[in-house]
Structures are given as C-alpha cells and as structure tokens.
Design an enzyme around this catalytic site. Structure first.
Site, PDB file in Angstrom:
ATOM      1  N   CYS A 177       6.592  33.500 -31.874  1.00  0.00           N
ATOM      2  CA  CYS A 177       5.332  34.359 -32.429  1.00  0.00           C
ATOM      3  C   CYS A 177       4.209  34.327 -31.566  1.00  0.00           C
ATOM      4  O   CYS A 177       3.349  35.599 -31.957  1.00  0.00           O
ATOM      5  CB  CYS A 177       4.903  33.528 -33.865  1.00  0.00           C
ATOM      6  SG  CYS A 177       6.332  33.481 -34.762  1.00  0.00           S
ATOM      7  N   HIS A 228       5.451  41.087 -31.636  1.00  0.00           N
ATOM      8  CA  HIS A 228       6.525  41.510 -32.627  1.00  0.00           C
ATOM      9  C   HIS A 228       5.995  42.128 -33.862  1.00  0.00           C
ATOM     10  O   HIS A 228       4.875  42.486 -34.104  1.00  0.00           O
ATOM     11  CB  HIS A 228       7.291  40.256 -32.709  1.00  0.00           C
ATOM     12  CG  HIS A 228       6.521  39.064 -33.498  1.00  0.00           C
ATOM     13  ND1 HIS A 228       5.603  38.423 -33.019  1.00  0.00           N
ATOM     14  CD2 HIS A 228       6.728  38.723 -34.875  1.00  0.00           C
ATOM     15  CE1 HIS A 228       5.056  37.510 -34.031  1.00  0.00           C
ATOM     16  NE2 HIS A 228       5.836  37.644 -35.114  1.00  0.00           N
ATOM     17  N   HIS A 278       2.256  42.135 -34.715  1.00  0.00           N
ATOM     18  CA  HIS A 278       1.126  41.162 -34.509  1.00  0.00           C
ATOM     19  C   HIS A 278       1.722  40.137 -33.702  1.00  0.00           C
ATOM     20  O   HIS A 278       2.744  40.138 -33.109  1.00  0.00           O
ATOM     21  CB  HIS A 278       0.683  40.681 -36.062  1.00  0.00           C
ATOM     22  CG  HIS A 278       1.604  39.773 -36.321  1.00  0.00           C
ATOM     23  ND1 HIS A 278       1.263  38.176 -37.071  1.00  0.00           N
ATOM     24  CD2 HIS A 278       3.234  39.179 -36.440  1.00  0.00           C
ATOM     25  CE1 HIS A 278       2.371  37.526 -37.550  1.00  0.00           C
ATOM     26  NE2 HIS A 278       3.441  38.051 -36.972  1.00  0.00           N
ATOM     27  N   HIS A 320       6.681  42.890 -38.547  1.00  0.00           N
ATOM     28  CA  HIS A 320       7.452  42.614 -39.769  1.00  0.00           C
ATOM     29  C   HIS A 320       7.258  43.667 -40.729  1.00  0.00           C
ATOM     30  O   HIS A 320       6.340  44.545 -40.748  1.00  0.00           O
ATOM     31  CB  HIS A 320       6.584  41.251 -40.305  1.00  0.00           C
ATOM     32  CG  HIS A 320       7.041  39.966 -39.665  1.00  0.00           C
ATOM     33  ND1 HIS A 320       7.974  39.292 -39.601  1.00  0.00           N
ATOM     34  CD2 HIS A 320       5.931  39.344 -38.869  1.00  0.00           C
ATOM     35  CE1 HIS A 320       7.920  38.415 -38.722  1.00  0.00           C
ATOM     36  NE2 HIS A 320       6.699  38.167 -38.433  1.00  0.00           N
ATOM     37  N   GLU A 341       6.582  37.477 -45.551  1.00  0.00           N
ATOM     38  CA  GLU A 341       6.835  37.802 -44.116  1.00  0.00           C
ATOM     39  C   GLU A 341       8.056  37.977 -43.636  1.00  0.00           C
ATOM     40  O   GLU A 341       8.391  38.857 -42.994  1.00  0.00           O
ATOM     41  CB  GLU A 341       6.097  36.864 -43.249  1.00  0.00           C
ATOM     42  CG  GLU A 341       5.631  37.291 -41.992  1.00  0.00           C
ATOM     43  CD  GLU A 341       4.871  36.118 -41.180  1.00  0.00           C
ATOM     44  OE1 GLU A 341       3.700  36.333 -40.598  1.00  0.00           O
ATOM     45  OE2 GLU A 341       5.317  35.533 -40.965  1.00  0.00           O
ATOM     46  N   ASP A 351      -0.702  49.402 -42.552  1.00  0.00           N
ATOM     47  CA  ASP A 351       0.545  49.979 -42.233  1.00  0.00           C
ATOM     48  C   ASP A 351       0.906  50.484 -41.017  1.00  0.00           C
ATOM     49  O   ASP A 351      -0.253  51.440 -40.634  1.00  0.00           O
ATOM     50  CB  ASP A 351       0.823  50.895 -43.401  1.00  0.00           C
ATOM     51  CG  ASP A 351       2.162  51.017 -43.543  1.00  0.00           C
ATOM     52  OD1 ASP A 351       3.292  50.425 -43.155  1.00  0.00           O
ATOM     53  OD2 ASP A 351       2.459  52.254 -44.023  1.00  0.00           O
ATOM     54  N   HIS A 352       1.895  50.254 -40.293  1.00  0.00           N
ATOM     55  CA  HIS A 352       1.957  50.869 -39.013  1.00  0.00           C
ATOM     56  C   HIS A 352       0.917  50.494 -38.013  1.00  0.00           C
ATOM     57  O   HIS A 352       0.235  51.487 -37.328  1.00  0.00           O
ATOM     58  CB  HIS A 352       2.329  52.312 -39.354  1.00  0.00           C
ATOM     59  CG  HIS A 352       3.731  52.561 -39.762  1.00  0.00           C
ATOM     60  ND1 HIS A 352       4.091  52.480 -41.055  1.00  0.00           N
ATOM     61  CD2 HIS A 352       4.995  53.135 -38.859  1.00  0.00           C
ATOM     62  CE1 HIS A 352       5.444  52.584 -41.095  1.00  0.00           C
ATOM     63  NE2 HIS A 352       5.765  52.813 -39.905  1.00  0.00           N
TER      64      HIS A 352
END
Lengths: 136, 136, 136, 136, 136, 136
Positions: free
Chosen positions: A33, A39, A14, A41, A126, A79-80
């Site tokens: 960010c 980047h 994100h 998480h 996060e 996810d992913h």
C-alpha cells in the site's frame, strides 16, 4: 425511529504512508500500500441516517436530497481522483479507510442535520475483505 | 470437454489517455478517466480454461497450478501497482479494460498450454457495471 | 472510535445433533442437518474490532496482524476440516452457527486485545439466507 | 446473548403517493415512484432476532419456526402482490420501505416472542442502493 | 475481437397472462405471476457488444455512447413503469423475461451498429434465481 | 432461440481422492481436499436450457417444470448429503466440481428434452473463486 442507508460508489487512487517515516519503515508497516506510484480501489460508501418517519409521507427524508448531498460533498470530490493529492478534506492525513470514513462524516454531518435527519454511520468498503464503520 | 474458471483480484491505479492527443481531446473522449493524477479500481479477473477431464483424478488440471501461473504472470505484477508506469506487459498501450485483458491473455496462454489445458477466456471486471471478455 | 471488519472464509463439514437424543428426536429437531454422513458449507467469517485511530498512521491496527491471528487461531483449524471431530475449540458442543461464532470469539478475544484493539463482533454466514452475530 | 438473521425475499408492485396531495405535488416529492400505473421491486427482508443460546441444542430457536412465521405473516401476503391494494397490514399508509419495515415488525414481533426469542431488527432492501432498518 | 458488457437496472411492474385464456388457465400456467393487480421486479440488464479494439484508443467504443443508447432506448421507457401498459416496444406480447430481452434486442441492435460495434447478447436477470439470454 | 437459466443451491460434504493412490500421493495432489474426515461447500448450480419461445405464452417452458426436475433429479439427492457415499449418480468417481457437473448433466438432459427444451449448460460454483461449466 428508523434508519435509512444510501449507497454511493467511487473509484480512486491512493497511497498509504507516514511522511515522517523512511521508505523502509513505511514498507514494513504498510507493505504494498506504500507504493509511491499509487494503487487504487472501487470504494463503496454506505451512509446511514436516522430519525422519525413523517406520518404523512411515510418517509424519513426524501432520498434524492441525501443523494444530492453525498454527491456534492463527497463523490464529486473523490471519484476518479487521487485521494492523497486532490481531495481538500483529506489534506494532512493518511488516506486509510479509517481516515476517509472519519473525514466523510465531518463533511456530511451538518448538511444531513439541515435536512432534518441525524447522521448515524459512515461505512466504507475498500475491498471485499475489509471495511470500516464510523459512528462519530 | 470441461471449462474451469479461476477468479483472482488486484487493486491498481491507472489513467486512460492517448499520448498523441491534447489534454482537451483526451478529456472529451475519456472524461474523468483521463485524470493525470490517476484513479484506480478493484479488478476481478476470471480466467477460463478448457480441456478433457482426467478420468482417474476427475479434474482437468490441478487448480493450484493455474493459480500459481496467474499469480506469477499477472497478479504479482499488477496488484498495488500503477498499470501505466510499472507493468512491463502493459507498456505502450492504453490501460483500458480491453487492452489489459488482451495483454493478460498473451502472458498466460503458453504457460496454461504447458499445463495441458487450453486458455478459453479472460474476463476482467473493472466496476460492477462494466466488464470485458477476450477469447483470443 | 472506529470499527474495522476483516472477512475470512472456510469450507467445512459438520452435523447438527444432540448426542443424548435419539436419531428420531434429532431428525425432528435438526432435519437434514442431522445427516450422520455429514454435510458442509462455505462459511464467511466477519470479525469486527474497535478502538481509537492512531493519529500518525491513520489506522486502528495493522490489518495484517488481525489477519494473522484469524488464520492462526481459526481458519487453519477449521478450513477443510470436520467441525465435529477435528476442531479442539468446538469439542463438546453442537456445531451450530451460534456455537461456532461464540467459540471463535473465545479464541480471538485475547489475542486481539494484545494487538491494542477490542473485539466487537463475530459474524458468521452459513448460507445466503442465515447468519449469526455474537457481541460477547 | 446471540443475534440470528434470516433472509426472505418477495417481488411486489407498489406506488408512493400521498392521497391528499395533488398529482403535481406527488410528482415533485416522489418522482417516478408516483407512477399511477405502478412499478415494482425484488425486496430482500432480513429479520434479526436475539436471545440466549440453548446449551443443549446449541441454537437460539429452530430456524424452521422463524421461517414459518415469516412466510405465514409476511411473505405469503406480499409476494407477487400489489402492496398498495392487496396487503391488509399496509392499509392506510404510504408503501415506502420505511412503512413496510415498521408494519412487518408489528406483524411478527409477538409470534417471535411466542417462539422464545426477541425481535431485534427488520431490515428491508428495496434496491442495491437503498435499505431501511427498524429496531422497534 | 473483444466483448464488452454494460449493466443497467430498472424497477417495473408487470403481469404474465395470455389474454385469450381464462383466468383459471392463466393461474394454472403462470401462478402468482398472473396477479391482475400486478407485481414487480428489480431487473438487471447486461448488454454485451463485440468488435475490434481501436489500436489508438485501446477501446472498442466509448462506453458513454453505449450507456446513452441503453438509457434512451430502454431504461427511460421501462424504469418505474408498468411493462404491460406503458411500454410501446412491449405492446402485444406477454411481458416474460424472454420477450422483454428479445424486444430490447430489437430496440438497440441498429443504434449499436451505428456506433461501430455489433450487439452480441442481451441478458436479463429477473430474480437471483432466473435469467434469460438472447443472442439475436 | 432463447437461453434460460435457473439457479438452485445445495450444501454437501465431500472428499477428493483417488482410491488407488496412497495417502501421500493424494495429499500431494489434492491437498486439504483429501481430508478423510470430509469438508464441505455451499454449491450453486446454474442450469441453462435453450429453445424457441412459444409465441402465445411468451416463454420457452414453464420454469416451475424445470425447477421440479432439478429438485427431483439433483437437489433432493445431494443437498445435506455426503457426495462420496450417499449419491448414486456420483458412484465410482472423484467428487470434483468437474465430475459433479458432468454427472448432473447426465441426470437431467433427457427429462429436460421431454419438457420440449434442450439442455445447454451446467455451471457449478464450488467457491467464489472457482467454478466449472459443462456443455455436454
């Protein structure tokens, strides 16, 4: 009345930025960010529901049903994935932990009510130093 | 002889794919990790060094010096970055946990030797279910 | 309304005892925690604030600002310190987890209000088996 | 008013099933948890009490007293036991996390009141992905 | 040469005792673990393999293949089972962490070799205070 | 050959400094760890022993015996103590994690050999970011 919590996890990319702001303003506010190359998480999602325990089965609901909802409505979509560009329920918002938690609440509140329970809290971790909690 | 380990963390975006392969072949092999829109992780990096304890100071080296090397050589280059496109020491390789660990080793082995210690292990945790260890 | 939590850590020495009591009475009540030569802990501090999410930035406040307050008002004063003798905001109280949490609340409530958020909870973990929570 | 939490652990065998149901119905509802040969867990129990801090001692109660109650009333009865057949306070109920938490509450509420504190929450972690919370 | 570790989990019932010994002797040696009504654990299994990184794919093997072996050969046979009575590869041995780890090694060594990697370590965590490691 | 690890914990005060150095030199080298009023940590001690599994009992040694040694030789001497002034086996050394681990090794190597096992590793975690390992 009992509260039950189920944990699910997802790993996503994100970027935090306000599209109406200049690059400099976004850097000032969001720091690293705001990296336009993204980047990411490993997010931990804790969903807490509440309700009365069924006196025969001894449980609030079948946790498999809750896990199925979480996977269908949330995990399979985030996810992913890139949270900014690929997730329909995160359209038109900053993909902050705050907004992700609020939008996840909106996706799962009704399906959980259909199970016979009430959504109580969405907690999203996060990093090991930061998490948000949303109670609707 | 003592072994000392320092943990550092970074949050990055990446994608696993072999550029010479078709999209289909990459999907078959890497699954969701091949998402061209990226995904990401909170990585945990554990760097273990070894050497003799200084009998006067009681320590192997000053951990501040090790932490400084790790931040200069690794964390500042990968944290809140895209591992595929923004990290010079990851150029021309798949950004798998295996390759990230090996390339980190190459970046820090000599600076650690200059401190008077020997690099023993680079451990990289990608998710709570997977990690790699590289001993050079 | 959203709740956001930030974790900070500090490592300190302390001793639990009531100065008006005899050594024997303190030993009876506080056990090994009354050691006059001190003992210590790695404390984990979780500070939870609440407020409305800014619809443009998607966040409650800039977490850097919260972290700065916590470091200025708390961590810099307690980390690697003796909680009984070196911390002005812990003067004249037993340095129990309960009192540390309450006094930390008093130090940070106003600065957090100045940020535009409301302090909701101070949670202090002393060991993996014990923690306290203070809601003001 | 302060909240204090004490963690205790126990390792037990159990089986989830409704005696009035057929094996097939129990399998449908409880899945592998209905194995008649038992399975087991490392349970983590977090008991939270609340009350006023004693201004002289700086603590709510002596945690040794709480730990003693938890061990006498709960841990000594469930640790390394079969929850379905050996625990008197779990007689005649499904040994779900929900029911275990509720019955533990019933065992410890009064003894904690006798200590001068009020039981606030019983939290029971069954696996890293599931936990229940009971507030009475 | 790289080492890669995959974590899997299972929840099982078991009992520690030597059938040739009297109940008293087993109680003396195994304590509460000799409970004939069983107890249980959440086990964490960490399987480490080693080998050369494939220079094109950047990985040692496809972790999905390792996970598939672990699930077929181990997890599906022990999860939510009674380790003493239901697991063929634990027949005729005390179901100690030591023996479980050794027998898991025997089940997965060859399938992992067929994947093109070498089994390096089986680590089994029984509680947060105890674990065993087996290197073949 | 099997490796077994037992975890124990202790909470202590200490100070890092070389008595022959000036306050300034100690500050330069040890930073806040040189605070003459002490600081402290929750230490985690992992002791790994190795040996052959007894084919009848299925275990290397009775873990109760190992735990008893660790408590008698180490934990009872360091827990809730000042490592610099109250621990005989830490006399005349800097109380760094390195030296504590080495001195613990010296205290327990022989008693563990008397149990019929061999001490393999002493691992000491001082904070979540730093640990040392000593193999003798």
């Amino acid at each position: 009345m009992i509260h039950i919590t189920r944990r699910e996890r997802f790993s996503s990319a994100h970027r935090l930025f306000v599209p109406e702001w200049s690059m400099e303003d976004n850097d000032d506010f969001f720091g690293a960010c705001n990296n336009p190359n993204w980047h990411g998480h490993n997010y931990e999602l804790f969903v807490t529901i509440k309700g009365e325990v069924n006196q025969q089965t001894g449980v609030l609901i079948n946790l498999k049903d809750l896990s199925k909802i979480l996977n269908e409505k949330v995990i399979s979509k985030v996810d992913h994935k890139n949270l900014n560009t690929e997730v329909s329920f995160l359209k038109d918002c900053v993909t902050s932990a705050e907004m992700i938690a609020i939008r996840i609440w909106n996706e799962i509140e009704e399906p959980i009510r259909d199970l016979g329970a009430e959504l109580y809290k969405v907690k999203l971790i996060e990093t090991e130093n930061n998490y948000v909690e949303y109670y609707g």
